[in-house]
Scaffold this motif. Sequence first.
Motif, PDB file in Angstrom:
ATOM      1  N   GLN B  48     -84.717 -23.258 -21.086  1.00 51.77           N
ATOM      2  CA  GLN B  48     -84.198 -24.561 -20.669  1.00 51.77           C
ATOM      3  C   GLN B  48     -84.098 -24.597 -19.146  1.00 51.77           C
ATOM      4  O   GLN B  48     -83.693 -23.618 -18.525  1.00 51.77           O
ATOM      5  CB  GLN B  48     -82.822 -24.810 -21.272  1.00 51.77           C
ATOM      6  CG  GLN B  48     -82.214 -26.152 -20.908  1.00 51.77           C
ATOM      7  CD  GLN B  48     -80.829 -26.308 -21.490  1.00 51.77           C
ATOM      8  OE1 GLN B  48     -79.848 -25.814 -20.944  1.00 51.77           O
ATOM      9  NE2 GLN B  48     -80.760 -26.987 -22.631  1.00 51.77           N
ATOM     10  N   TYR B  49     -84.449 -25.770 -18.585  1.00 52.54           N
ATOM     11  CA  TYR B  49     -84.370 -25.960 -17.147  1.00 52.54           C
ATOM     12  C   TYR B  49     -83.400 -27.077 -16.800  1.00 52.54           C
ATOM     13  O   TYR B  49     -83.372 -28.134 -17.456  1.00 52.54           O
ATOM     14  CB  TYR B  49     -85.756 -26.274 -16.564  1.00 52.54           C
ATOM     15  CG  TYR B  49     -86.546 -25.024 -16.302  1.00 52.54           C
ATOM     16  CD1 TYR B  49     -87.274 -24.410 -17.317  1.00 52.54           C
ATOM     17  CD2 TYR B  49     -86.533 -24.418 -15.054  1.00 52.54           C
ATOM     18  CE1 TYR B  49     -87.976 -23.246 -17.079  1.00 52.54           C
ATOM     19  CE2 TYR B  49     -87.229 -23.247 -14.810  1.00 52.54           C
ATOM     20  CZ  TYR B  49     -87.943 -22.672 -15.838  1.00 52.54           C
ATOM     21  OH  TYR B  49     -88.632 -21.507 -15.620  1.00 52.54           O
ATOM     22  N   TYR B  50     -82.641 -26.816 -15.772  1.00 51.79           N
ATOM     23  CA  TYR B  50     -81.695 -27.800 -15.254  1.00 51.79           C
ATOM     24  C   TYR B  50     -81.571 -27.573 -13.757  1.00 51.79           C
ATOM     25  O   TYR B  50     -81.456 -26.427 -13.319  1.00 51.79           O
ATOM     26  CB  TYR B  50     -80.341 -27.642 -15.942  1.00 51.79           C
ATOM     27  CG  TYR B  50     -79.229 -28.482 -15.351  1.00 51.79           C
ATOM     28  CD1 TYR B  50     -78.191 -27.891 -14.647  1.00 51.79           C
ATOM     29  CD2 TYR B  50     -79.232 -29.865 -15.491  1.00 51.79           C
ATOM     30  CE1 TYR B  50     -77.170 -28.648 -14.106  1.00 51.79           C
ATOM     31  CE2 TYR B  50     -78.220 -30.635 -14.953  1.00 51.79           C
ATOM     32  CZ  TYR B  50     -77.193 -30.024 -14.265  1.00 51.79           C
ATOM     33  OH  TYR B  50     -76.201 -30.797 -13.727  1.00 51.79           O
ATOM     34  N   GLU B  51     -81.614 -28.623 -12.976  1.00 48.81           N
ATOM     35  CA  GLU B  51     -81.539 -28.530 -11.510  1.00 48.81           C
ATOM     36  C   GLU B  51     -82.565 -27.534 -10.977  1.00 48.81           C
ATOM     37  O   GLU B  51     -82.265 -26.708 -10.119  1.00 48.81           O
ATOM     38  CB  GLU B  51     -80.126 -28.169 -11.058  1.00 48.81           C
ATOM     39  CG  GLU B  51     -79.125 -29.277 -11.320  1.00 48.81           C
ATOM     40  CD  GLU B  51     -77.752 -29.007 -10.703  1.00 48.81           C
ATOM     41  OE1 GLU B  51     -77.445 -27.838 -10.402  1.00 48.81           O
ATOM     42  OE2 GLU B  51     -77.007 -29.992 -10.533  1.00 48.81           O
ATOM     43  N   GLU B  52     -83.750 -27.593 -11.552  1.00 50.71           N
ATOM     44  CA  GLU B  52     -84.914 -26.809 -11.113  1.00 50.71           C
ATOM     45  C   GLU B  52     -84.752 -25.308 -11.320  1.00 50.71           C
ATOM     46  O   GLU B  52     -85.520 -24.521 -10.763  1.00 50.71           O
ATOM     47  CB  GLU B  52     -85.237 -27.109  -9.636  1.00 50.71           C
ATOM     48  CG  GLU B  52     -85.505 -28.583  -9.355  1.00 50.71           C
ATOM     49  CD  GLU B  52     -85.819 -28.862  -7.902  1.00 50.71           C
ATOM     50  OE1 GLU B  52     -86.669 -28.147  -7.335  1.00 50.71           O
ATOM     51  OE2 GLU B  52     -85.222 -29.794  -7.331  1.00 50.71           O
ATOM     52  N   GLU B  53     -83.791 -24.928 -12.146  1.00 53.16           N
ATOM     53  CA  GLU B  53     -83.604 -23.504 -12.415  1.00 53.16           C
ATOM     54  C   GLU B  53     -83.592 -23.244 -13.925  1.00 53.16           C
ATOM     55  O   GLU B  53     -83.147 -24.100 -14.700  1.00 53.16           O
ATOM     56  CB  GLU B  53     -82.302 -23.001 -11.797  1.00 53.16           C
ATOM     57  CG  GLU B  53     -82.324 -22.981 -10.281  1.00 53.16           C
ATOM     58  CD  GLU B  53     -81.125 -22.258  -9.709  1.00 53.16           C
ATOM     59  OE1 GLU B  53     -81.055 -22.142  -8.463  1.00 53.16           O
ATOM     60  OE2 GLU B  53     -80.255 -21.819 -10.484  1.00 53.16           O
ATOM     61  N   GLU B  54     -84.063 -22.083 -14.310  1.00 49.41           N
ATOM     62  CA  GLU B  54     -83.992 -21.676 -15.709  1.00 49.41           C
ATOM     63  C   GLU B  54     -82.542 -21.358 -16.028  1.00 49.41           C
ATOM     64  O   GLU B  54     -81.958 -20.425 -15.471  1.00 49.41           O
ATOM     65  CB  GLU B  54     -84.871 -20.441 -15.942  1.00 49.41           C
ATOM     66  CG  GLU B  54     -84.922 -20.012 -17.407  1.00 49.41           C
ATOM     67  CD  GLU B  54     -85.771 -18.776 -17.605  1.00 49.41           C
ATOM     68  OE1 GLU B  54     -87.002 -18.842 -17.427  1.00 49.41           O
ATOM     69  OE2 GLU B  54     -85.187 -17.715 -17.928  1.00 49.41           O
ATOM     70  N   ARG B  55     -81.984 -22.109 -16.955  1.00 47.75           N
ATOM     71  CA  ARG B  55     -80.549 -21.960 -17.236  1.00 47.75           C
ATOM     72  C   ARG B  55     -80.307 -21.048 -18.437  1.00 47.75           C
ATOM     73  O   ARG B  55     -79.290 -20.372 -18.509  1.00 47.75           O
ATOM     74  CB  ARG B  55     -79.932 -23.327 -17.484  1.00 47.75           C
ATOM     75  CG  ARG B  55     -78.412 -23.283 -17.703  1.00 47.75           C
ATOM     76  CD  ARG B  55     -77.769 -24.626 -17.523  1.00 47.75           C
ATOM     77  NE  ARG B  55     -78.076 -25.566 -18.581  1.00 47.75           N
ATOM     78  CZ  ARG B  55     -77.492 -26.746 -18.704  1.00 47.75           C
ATOM     79  NH1 ARG B  55     -76.574 -27.121 -17.839  1.00 47.75           N
ATOM     80  NH2 ARG B  55     -77.829 -27.577 -19.667  1.00 47.75           N
ATOM     81  N   GLN B  56     -81.247 -21.076 -19.375  1.00 46.67           N
ATOM     82  CA  GLN B  56     -81.076 -20.272 -20.575  1.00 46.67           C
ATOM     83  C   GLN B  56     -82.452 -19.916 -21.100  1.00 46.67           C
ATOM     84  O   GLN B  56     -83.415 -20.689 -20.933  1.00 46.67           O
ATOM     85  CB  GLN B  56     -80.296 -21.071 -21.621  1.00 46.67           C
ATOM     86  CG  GLN B  56     -79.687 -20.240 -22.719  1.00 46.67           C
ATOM     87  CD  GLN B  56     -78.664 -21.027 -23.521  1.00 46.67           C
ATOM     88  OE1 GLN B  56     -78.522 -22.232 -23.331  1.00 46.67           O
ATOM     89  NE2 GLN B  56     -77.966 -20.356 -24.410  1.00 46.67           N
ATOM     90  N   ARG B  57     -82.548 -18.745 -21.737  1.00 46.27           N
ATOM     91  CA  ARG B  57     -83.837 -18.276 -22.210  1.00 46.27           C
ATOM     92  C   ARG B  57     -83.701 -17.686 -23.596  1.00 46.27           C
ATOM     93  O   ARG B  57     -82.716 -17.000 -23.905  1.00 46.27           O
ATOM     94  CB  ARG B  57     -84.399 -17.225 -21.262  1.00 46.27           C
ATOM     95  CG  ARG B  57     -85.830 -16.822 -21.568  1.00 46.27           C
ATOM     96  CD  ARG B  57     -86.339 -15.781 -20.577  1.00 46.27           C
ATOM     97  NE  ARG B  57     -87.743 -15.458 -20.843  1.00 46.27           N
ATOM     98  CZ  ARG B  57     -88.773 -16.073 -20.265  1.00 46.27           C
ATOM     99  NH1 ARG B  57     -88.563 -17.017 -19.364  1.00 46.27           N
ATOM    100  NH2 ARG B  57     -90.017 -15.731 -20.569  1.00 46.27           N
ATOM    101  N   GLY B  58     -84.684 -17.966 -24.433  1.00 51.40           N
ATOM    102  CA  GLY B  58     -84.729 -17.387 -25.762  1.00 51.40           C
ATOM    103  C   GLY B  58     -85.454 -16.058 -25.738  1.00 51.40           C
ATOM    104  O   GLY B  58     -85.735 -15.485 -24.679  1.00 51.40           O
ATOM    105  N   ASN B  59     -85.794 -15.564 -26.901  1.00 53.90           N
ATOM    106  CA  ASN B  59     -86.393 -14.246 -27.031  1.00 53.90           C
ATOM    107  C   ASN B  59     -87.915 -14.317 -26.886  1.00 53.90           C
ATOM    108  O   ASN B  59     -88.651 -14.085 -27.844  1.00 53.90           O
ATOM    109  CB  ASN B  59     -85.998 -13.629 -28.385  1.00 53.90           C
ATOM    110  CG  ASN B  59     -86.415 -12.198 -28.506  1.00 53.90           C
ATOM    111  OD1 ASN B  59     -86.555 -11.500 -27.505  1.00 53.90           O
ATOM    112  ND2 ASN B  59     -86.641 -11.741 -29.727  1.00 53.90           N
ATOM    113  N   PHE B  60     -88.363 -14.634 -25.717  1.00 52.90           N
ATOM    114  CA  PHE B  60     -89.799 -14.713 -25.426  1.00 52.90           C
ATOM    115  C   PHE B  60     -90.116 -13.806 -24.242  1.00 52.90           C
ATOM    116  O   PHE B  60     -89.297 -13.665 -23.333  1.00 52.90           O
ATOM    117  CB  PHE B  60     -90.210 -16.161 -25.110  1.00 52.90           C
ATOM    118  CG  PHE B  60     -90.428 -16.993 -26.334  1.00 52.90           C
ATOM    119  CD1 PHE B  60     -89.363 -17.535 -27.025  1.00 52.90           C
ATOM    120  CD2 PHE B  60     -91.704 -17.212 -26.816  1.00 52.90           C
ATOM    121  CE1 PHE B  60     -89.566 -18.282 -28.175  1.00 52.90           C
ATOM    122  CE2 PHE B  60     -91.931 -17.971 -27.951  1.00 52.90           C
ATOM    123  CZ  PHE B  60     -90.845 -18.508 -28.638  1.00 52.90           C
ATOM    124  N   PRO B  61     -91.323 -13.215 -24.235  1.00 53.13           N
ATOM    125  CA  PRO B  61     -91.674 -12.285 -23.149  1.00 53.13           C
ATOM    126  C   PRO B  61     -91.879 -13.007 -21.828  1.00 53.13           C
ATOM    127  O   PRO B  61     -91.990 -14.237 -21.773  1.00 53.13           O
ATOM    128  CB  PRO B  61     -92.988 -11.658 -23.645  1.00 53.13           C
ATOM    129  CG  PRO B  61     -93.563 -12.656 -24.583  1.00 53.13           C
ATOM    130  CD  PRO B  61     -92.380 -13.320 -25.248  1.00 53.13           C
TER     131      PRO B  61
END
Lengths: 114, 112
Positions: B48-61
């Motif tokens: 997920q992106y918010y304010e041009e930054e990755e805020r949260q990430r799932g289990n992906f390489p």
Amino acid sequence: AQSVAQPEDQVNVAEGNPLTVKCTYSVSGNPYLFWYVQYPNRGLQFLLKYITGDNLVKGSYGFEAEFNKSQTSFHLKKPSALVSDSALYFCAVRPTGGGQNFVFGPGTRLSVLP
Amino acid sequence: DAGVTQSPTHLIKTRGQQVTLRCSPKSGHDTVSWYQQALGQGPQFIFQYYEEEERQRGNFPDRFSGHQFPNYSSELNVNALLLGDSALYLCASSPTGGQPQHFGDGTRLSIL
């Protein structure tokens, strides 16, 4: 870890009959719960959500869902099914504690027979 | 009022190549999430992106990376493509702290 189960891969119902698509969840804290529908070669369309308040939630196209905290369930219902309701239905939970990402169930294919 | 738009609708690549998928959020939405939906499965959260930054990430390489632009649009990049990356990639947008997420129609990526 949060998870969503949809115990039925396929639900068949005759047009005009009531339909139920089942969903159970596992999440810490108070859940935010959602139902989405997906038609062939399309994205997901929002049907309804439960955030707080009344356990019976009414949504789009005549669908409703009942939140049952003791059974950790959020079953989707419609009093009278239409052939056009035939699609893939996904239950989703938004984990508490941050972010807005959803955890989706595996989906249930609903077929409404004329 | 346009909803979430994604491009391209279909894409065919070969193993080892790189791909970029694009998403424009619904008007008024500033948060963009990406999901991978393999055939016969529910969507899986990528990031997920918010304010041009990755805020949260799932289990992906780390082969999966993204970007959000000042106009809130977003890209998903996948490097060193594998056959298992074949899927429908869905973009969803939402307003800050708001629900629900609205989804685009997705990009179907096929890896040969």
